[in-house]
Scaffold this motif. Structure first.
Motif, PDB file in Angstrom:
ATOM      1  N   UNK A 183      -8.223  -1.101  -9.594  1.00  0.00           N
ATOM      2  CA  UNK A 183      -6.925  -1.714  -9.317  1.00  0.00           C
ATOM      3  C   UNK A 183      -6.788  -1.785  -7.808  1.00  0.00           C
ATOM      4  N   UNK A 184      -6.278  -2.900  -7.336  1.00  0.00           N
ATOM      5  CA  UNK A 184      -6.026  -3.053  -5.902  1.00  0.00           C
ATOM      6  C   UNK A 184      -4.693  -3.762  -5.720  1.00  0.00           C
ATOM      7  N   UNK A 185      -3.850  -3.182  -4.878  1.00  0.00           N
ATOM      8  CA  UNK A 185      -2.540  -3.760  -4.610  1.00  0.00           C
ATOM      9  C   UNK A 185      -2.280  -3.797  -3.123  1.00  0.00           C
ATOM     10  N   UNK A 186      -1.541  -4.838  -2.715  1.00  0.00           N
ATOM     11  CA  UNK A 186      -1.084  -4.953  -1.345  1.00  0.00           C
ATOM     12  C   UNK A 186       0.430  -4.837  -1.385  1.00  0.00           C
ATOM     13  N   UNK A 187       0.966  -3.892  -0.668  1.00  0.00           N
ATOM     14  CA  UNK A 187       2.417  -3.683  -0.629  1.00  0.00           C
ATOM     15  C   UNK A 187       2.987  -4.567   0.477  1.00  0.00           C
ATOM     16  N   UNK A 188       3.671  -5.642   0.088  1.00  0.00           N
ATOM     17  CA  UNK A 188       4.219  -6.597   1.052  1.00  0.00           C
ATOM     18  C   UNK A 188       5.746  -6.592   0.987  1.00  0.00           C
ATOM     19  N   UNK A 189       6.370  -7.284   1.920  1.00  0.00           N
ATOM     20  CA  UNK A 189       7.828  -7.386   1.916  1.00  0.00           C
ATOM     21  C   UNK A 189       8.329  -8.173   0.704  1.00  0.00           C
ATOM     22  N   UNK A 190       7.439  -8.929   0.072  1.00  0.00           N
ATOM     23  CA  UNK A 190       7.801  -9.675  -1.140  1.00  0.00           C
ATOM     24  C   UNK A 190       7.575  -8.850  -2.402  1.00  0.00           C
ATOM     25  N   UNK A 191       7.021  -7.651  -2.242  1.00  0.00           N
ATOM     26  CA  UNK A 191       6.684  -6.810  -3.385  1.00  0.00           C
ATOM     27  C   UNK A 191       5.187  -6.588  -3.453  1.00  0.00           C
ATOM     28  N   UNK A 192       4.767  -5.928  -4.502  1.00  0.00           N
ATOM     29  CA  UNK A 192       3.343  -5.642  -4.667  1.00  0.00           C
ATOM     30  C   UNK A 192       2.585  -6.884  -5.126  1.00  0.00           C
ATOM     31  N   UNK A 193       1.445  -7.116  -4.480  1.00  0.00           N
ATOM     32  CA  UNK A 193       0.569  -8.229  -4.836  1.00  0.00           C
ATOM     33  C   UNK A 193      -0.711  -7.639  -5.418  1.00  0.00           C
ATOM     34  N   UNK A 194      -1.062  -8.063  -6.622  1.00  0.00           N
ATOM     35  CA  UNK A 194      -2.262  -7.567  -7.288  1.00  0.00           C
ATOM     36  C   UNK A 194      -3.491  -8.270  -6.720  1.00  0.00           C
ATOM     37  N   UNK A 195      -4.385  -7.502  -6.128  1.00  0.00           N
ATOM     38  CA  UNK A 195      -5.624  -8.031  -5.542  1.00  0.00           C
ATOM     39  C   UNK A 195      -6.855  -7.598  -6.330  1.00  0.00           C
TER      40      UNK A 195
END
Length: 154
Positions: free
Chosen positions: A88-100
């Motif tokens: 699982x890979x996630x990017x925590x952005x100002x728009x919310x979590x993005x699944x990478x």
């Protein structure tokens, strides 16, 4: 007066799913073992073991390439995982979590010791921020059939 903009400096985070370490059990090479005598200390047996061990890294690389890494998280309870089941890979952005997760790359195994390798996982987000590399341990356990038979009998 000035224009402000957001700059993404957040690094994605990778987490492994499934077993870590992944253990592959193989039969230890050896000659014939009788009840009263054994040939397992012969030079030929040691040569067989050396030749067998030379193949382990190549076998691991093939398993990774042929299954996109899924073999490394396969278990008896979950024998046919998809590659996305393993990481699982996630990017925590100002728009919310993005699944990478679908962008994660699985690297080639790196040998740490005679029967131990690590396999690297990497990913970058849209801004080019790289996650910290995460490693899955791969261990080859050589099983002596005579020892297994003794356990069964005892």
């Amino acid at each position: 007066k000035g224009v402000t903009s957001c700059v993404d400096t957040s690094k994605p985070v990778i987490s492994l799913q499934g077993p870590n370490p992944k253990v592959f059990k193989v039969c230890a090479c050896g000659g014939l073992d009788g009840v009263m005598s054994s040939s397992s200390d012969s030079d030929e047996d040691k040569e067989l073991q050396t030749e067998q061990r030379k193949l382990y890294e190549t076998d691991i690389k093939h398993m990774i390439r042929n299954t996109a890494g899924a073999e490394l998280c396969a278990t008896h309870d979950h024998p046919r995982p998809s590659p996305s089941d393993c990481i699982r890979a996630f990017d925590h952005t100002y728009k919310g979590d993005v699944d990478l997760s679908d962008r994660v790359t699985v690297g080639d195994p790196v040998q740490k010791s005679r029967l131990h390798w690590v396999v690297p996982y990497n990913v970058k987000d849209d801004a080019g921020n790289a996650a910290a590399t995460v490693y899955r341990d791969v261990v080859v356990e050589e099983v002596d059939l005579a020892a297994v038979e003794k356990k069964i009998r005892d």
